[in-house]
Structures are given as C-alpha cells and as structure tokens.
Design an enzyme around this catalytic site. Structure first.
Site, PDB file in Angstrom:
ATOM      1  N   TYR A 146       0.313  -1.278   0.021  1.00 33.55           N
ATOM      2  CA  TYR A 146       0.207   0.252   0.048  1.00 33.55           C
ATOM      3  C   TYR A 146       0.923   1.335   0.308  1.00 33.55           C
ATOM      4  O   TYR A 146       0.530   2.311  -0.470  1.00 33.55           O
ATOM      5  CB  TYR A 146      -0.697   0.054   1.357  1.00 33.55           C
ATOM      6  CG  TYR A 146      -1.965  -1.053   1.581  1.00 33.55           C
ATOM      7  CD1 TYR A 146      -2.259  -2.032   0.354  1.00 33.55           C
ATOM      8  CD2 TYR A 146      -3.474  -1.232   2.003  1.00 33.55           C
ATOM      9  CE1 TYR A 146      -2.777  -3.047   0.239  1.00 33.55           C
ATOM     10  CE2 TYR A 146      -3.911  -2.841   2.678  1.00 33.55           C
ATOM     11  CZ  TYR A 146      -3.796  -3.112   1.477  1.00 33.55           C
ATOM     12  OH  TYR A 146      -4.599  -4.565   1.346  1.00 33.55           O
ATOM     13  N   LYS A 195       4.018 -15.271   2.880  1.00 33.37           N
ATOM     14  CA  LYS A 195       3.412 -15.561   1.174  1.00 33.37           C
ATOM     15  C   LYS A 195       4.766 -16.610   0.632  1.00 33.37           C
ATOM     16  O   LYS A 195       5.717 -15.585  -0.076  1.00 33.37           O
ATOM     17  CB  LYS A 195       2.448 -15.211   0.410  1.00 33.37           C
ATOM     18  CG  LYS A 195       3.061 -16.423  -0.730  1.00 33.37           C
ATOM     19  CD  LYS A 195       1.338 -17.233  -0.857  1.00 33.37           C
ATOM     20  CE  LYS A 195       1.261 -17.664  -2.289  1.00 33.37           C
ATOM     21  NZ  LYS A 195       0.415 -18.871  -1.651  1.00 33.37           N
ATOM     22  N   ASP A 227      -2.614 -18.557   2.616  1.00 32.22           N
ATOM     23  CA  ASP A 227      -3.556 -19.156   2.267  1.00 32.22           C
ATOM     24  C   ASP A 227      -3.907 -19.893   3.066  1.00 32.22           C
ATOM     25  O   ASP A 227      -5.802 -19.694   3.410  1.00 32.22           O
ATOM     26  CB  ASP A 227      -3.489 -19.852   0.880  1.00 32.22           C
ATOM     27  CG  ASP A 227      -1.843 -19.940   0.499  1.00 32.22           C
ATOM     28  OD1 ASP A 227      -1.259 -19.293   0.972  1.00 32.22           O
ATOM     29  OD2 ASP A 227      -1.902 -20.305  -0.568  1.00 32.22           O
ATOM     30  N   ASP A 251      -4.760  -6.569   6.413  1.00 29.55           N
ATOM     31  CA  ASP A 251      -5.846  -5.983   6.143  1.00 29.55           C
ATOM     32  C   ASP A 251      -7.161  -7.369   5.755  1.00 29.55           C
ATOM     33  O   ASP A 251      -8.027  -7.110   6.412  1.00 29.55           O
ATOM     34  CB  ASP A 251      -5.835  -5.084   4.521  1.00 29.55           C
ATOM     35  CG  ASP A 251      -7.096  -3.481   4.444  1.00 29.55           C
ATOM     36  OD1 ASP A 251      -8.242  -3.888   4.706  1.00 29.55           O
ATOM     37  OD2 ASP A 251      -6.659  -3.745   2.868  1.00 29.55           O
ATOM     38  N   ASP A 255     -10.139  -8.095   8.987  1.00 26.21           N
ATOM     39  CA  ASP A 255     -11.249  -8.605   8.467  1.00 26.21           C
ATOM     40  C   ASP A 255     -12.121  -9.729   8.366  1.00 26.21           C
ATOM     41  O   ASP A 255     -13.135 -10.234   8.897  1.00 26.21           O
ATOM     42  CB  ASP A 255     -11.729  -7.725   6.773  1.00 26.21           C
ATOM     43  CG  ASP A 255     -12.310  -6.087   7.313  1.00 26.21           C
ATOM     44  OD1 ASP A 255     -11.940  -5.790   8.193  1.00 26.21           O
ATOM     45  OD2 ASP A 255     -12.141  -5.525   5.834  1.00 26.21           O
TER      46      ASP A 255
END
Ligand code: NAD
Length: 360
Positions: A146, A195, A227, A251, A255
C-alpha cells in the site's frame, strides 16, 4: 498513576460512545486510584465545520503530547452531508489518515473474540462456534504494497500497472517485537503469516521474525502461509492467539477474523507507535443512521479503552476488570439493539455504559 488522554468524539455516534468509554475510565480511576486528564480535540466533519479542515495542526500536536488517544468515529453520509462536496483530502476520513501518519502508528491490533452469549451471531458451523476463539491480528500498517512505488503506463502498446511490495528488516523487526510483546500478555503464541513460498519480502519477513523470536524464549513462533491462514480462520479459529502479518495480508485477514465474530458493535482496535503510545478506536464507523438516538452499542469503544489501559498504560488488572465487566453484562442478559436476541433485556447506549461501570 497520572495520565493524559486525548479524546476525539468525532461525528455520528462518536460523541455518545466516547462518553460511555470515559465513564468507564473514570470508574477505573476511582477503583484503582489513578488520575486521567482528558483533552478533547476535533476531527472529521465537526472539525471541517469549525476549522475548515478535518484535522488541524494544533489538534495533532495536542494528540502527540498526550499519553494515548481515544477515538469515537468520524464521517457522515455521502450525498447527504456537505462535507462530501469537498475534495477527498479535505473530507472527514482524511483526518484519520492524517492522524495515523502524524502519530507514526505502524502497528494495527484487531482482536476477534467470540463471547459465549453471542455465539448465535457467529456465521461458522455450530460445532466450530461452540469451541469459541480469542485471537488478535497484529498488522503492519505503514509499509508493504500500500505504500510502495506504483505506476500505470503503456509498455509496448499495452497498458500496464505496477505496484511494489517492499519491506526492510527494520520495519519487520519493530512490528515483530510488538507481536511478541503482545503474545507475552496473552497465551504466548505467535503465528507469523506470509507467502514465503513465492515472495522475497515474505522470505525476509520469516527470517527476521525468527531472529526476533530468540529474544522472547517464552513465546512460540510458527509460520503459516496466508492462503492456509484464510482457510484455518474459518475451519479452526481456536488455534490462533496472535497473528503477525504484513499490511495487505493483515487488511484482509483482520476483516475475516472480525466477520466470524458476527457483531461489529463489539470489536475494538488499537494502532500503536514506537514505545507505549497508541490510538484506540472501535472497528466500526460513525453509524450516522443511528446517531443521537442513544441506541448505539458502546462496547467496542469501551473495549478499546480497555486496550488503551493494557497496551499504553500497562494496567493489565484494570483492563481485565473492564473486559470481565463486559462479559458479565452480556451474561446478565443486557443487550443493545444491534446484538439483541429473544429473552434479553434491551438497553440504550448510556444505560449500557452504566451497567459496565457497576460491574467494575
Ligand atoms: P458503520 O460501521 O458506521 O455502520 C455500518 C452499520 O453498522 C450501520 O447500520 C450502523 O448503524 C451499524 N453500527 C455501526 N456501529 C454500531 C454500533 N456501535 N452500535 C450499533 N450499530 C452500529 O459503517 P458505514 O455505514 O460504512 O460508515 C458510516 C460512516 O462512518 C462513513 O462516513 C464512513 O466513512 C465512516 N467510517 C469511519 C470509520 C472511523 O472513524 N474509523 C470507520 C469506518 C467508517
């Protein structure tokens, strides 16, 4: 202990829920012999109305000079409130970005806890909800994809967009330290999510976190691929204590973790800077649809105040007392309208605050 707290009521239900959280903090002061001084500042729509900008330099300086910040929420309704006729950098939510940047908040903490009494709101299978869960996602907030370089350009006649995911070892070390410190206040278990089978930034992430782990011998560190983590959160959420991860993975996963609790009015959050300083706020927004009606659920803000006590003031017993009072109120059958279920007693925002204070 004497402490200075900057309070930002903000917009919508912000002033109502912050009033209740202050009531709770005052009760903690009485019970434990502390002294908290509050300084209110404007942020969001109310600051635009009064000063023309969502956050003034003076307001930011006040926040910086205090020991911690407690925030309600900011914002209104697009198409209804005149704030949204302004350019994006002058709208209420720009105040949030400005304060996070101005205060150097690099660690975002989002707990996800399933209360026994609210298990029916959990969207997972009953057998999984029955087991319960209690985790906290520690997300790096100021680096990664980001904040990396980005551009969109035509290369050999083809429109191409590029985003850059960059982390250096110092950024990883400081967030990893926060996660290990937090785990030390909980169940001593960190799962670092990356990852690393694909990304260089993840390989550095896991190497650096393993180094940091050596300074925290009581805390267990495990690595999990992102994942797999997304799957494990819905399959076996009970296994998680502290999830440590980078900005974008955090992020998404935070959530997902809040969604499986099923109740937005219950979720606190914290954003921490170097040292003990932090900003504490509910995970929900300003809920303009129910503002001024005394029906908002103040528990997420009250639980944010508990996080403030724990992480900025090291008042663990006081934080425990607030969290226990919230559990007790739910056990006693009191509910605000958003978490109401059959057979429970419906209460408003201020009554809910009073009930918590009585139980501290
Ligand atoms: P929201 O979280 O404000 O509301 C979503 C729904 O949940 C609404 O129906 C609302 O009534 C309900 N709700 C939220 N908190 C509640 C509570 N404590 N008790 C009972 N019900 C509650 O999200 P939204 O509607 O997308 O956003 C409204 C405004 O808030 C927008 O201007 C948005 O930009 C802003 N916002 C601010 C923050 C923040 O200040 N950190 C975060 C998210 C959204």
């Amino acid at each position: 202990m004497k402490k200075n707290i900057t309070v930002i009521p903000g917009d919508g239900i912000g002033p109502e829920i912050v009033t209740e959280a202050k009531k709770v903090l005052d009760t903690v002061c009485e019970k434990y012999g502390h002294e908290f001084a509050y300084t209110e500042i404007l942020m969001g729509g109310c600051s635009i109305d009064a000063c023309g900008v969502p956050l003034t330099e003076e307001a930011l300086a006040t926040a910086k000079a205090s020991d911690a910040v407690l925030l309600g929420a900011v914002g209104g309704v697009v198409g209804k409130d005149k704030w949204y006729e302004l350019p994006p950098n002058l709208r209420p939510e720009a105040g949030l970005l400005a304060i996070r940047k101005g205060l150097g908040l690099f660690a975002n903490l989002r707990p996800a806890y399933l209360y026994d009494e609210l298990k029916s709101a959990c969207p997972l299978k009953e057998s999984i909800a029955e087991e319960g869960f209690d985790m906290i996602v520690v997300r790096e907030l100021t680096g990664g994809l980001y904040f990396g370089e980005r551009k969109t350009e035509e290369i050999d006649g083809v429109m191409t967009a590029i985003d850059t995911l960059k982390y250096d070892e110092n950024e990883i070390t400081r967030i990893a330290k926060k996660a290990f410190e937090i785990a030390g206040k909980r169940r001593n278990n960190v799962i670092s999510v990356d990852k690393a089978n694909v990304l260089d930034s993840s390989r550095l992430w896991s190497k650096v976190t393993a180094e940091v782990a050596k300074d925290y011998p009581d805390v267990t560190l495990t690595n999990m691929l992102v994942d797999n983590c997304a799957m494990q959160l819905v399959k076996n959420p009970k296994q998680f204590d502290v999830i440590l991860t980078e900005n974008m993975f955090g992020d998404i996963l935070s959530d997902e973790a809040s969604m499986i609790t099923g109740s937005i009015g219950m979720l606190p959050s914290a954003s921490l800077a170097e040292g003990k300083f932090g900003l504490y706020e509910p995970s929900h927004g300003a809920a303009p649809d129910i503002a001024g009606k005394n029906i908002a659920n103040p528990l997420a803000t009250i639980l944010s105040a508990a996080m403030l006590l724990r992480y900025s003031f090291d008042m663990d017993a006081e934080a425990d007392a607030v969290e226990a009072a919230v559990r007790q109120v739910l056990k006693d059958g009191y509910r605000t309208v958003d978490i109401m279920s059959e057979g429970c007693k419906l209460v408003g925002c201020s009554e809910m605050g009073d009930l918590i204070c009585e139980r501290i």
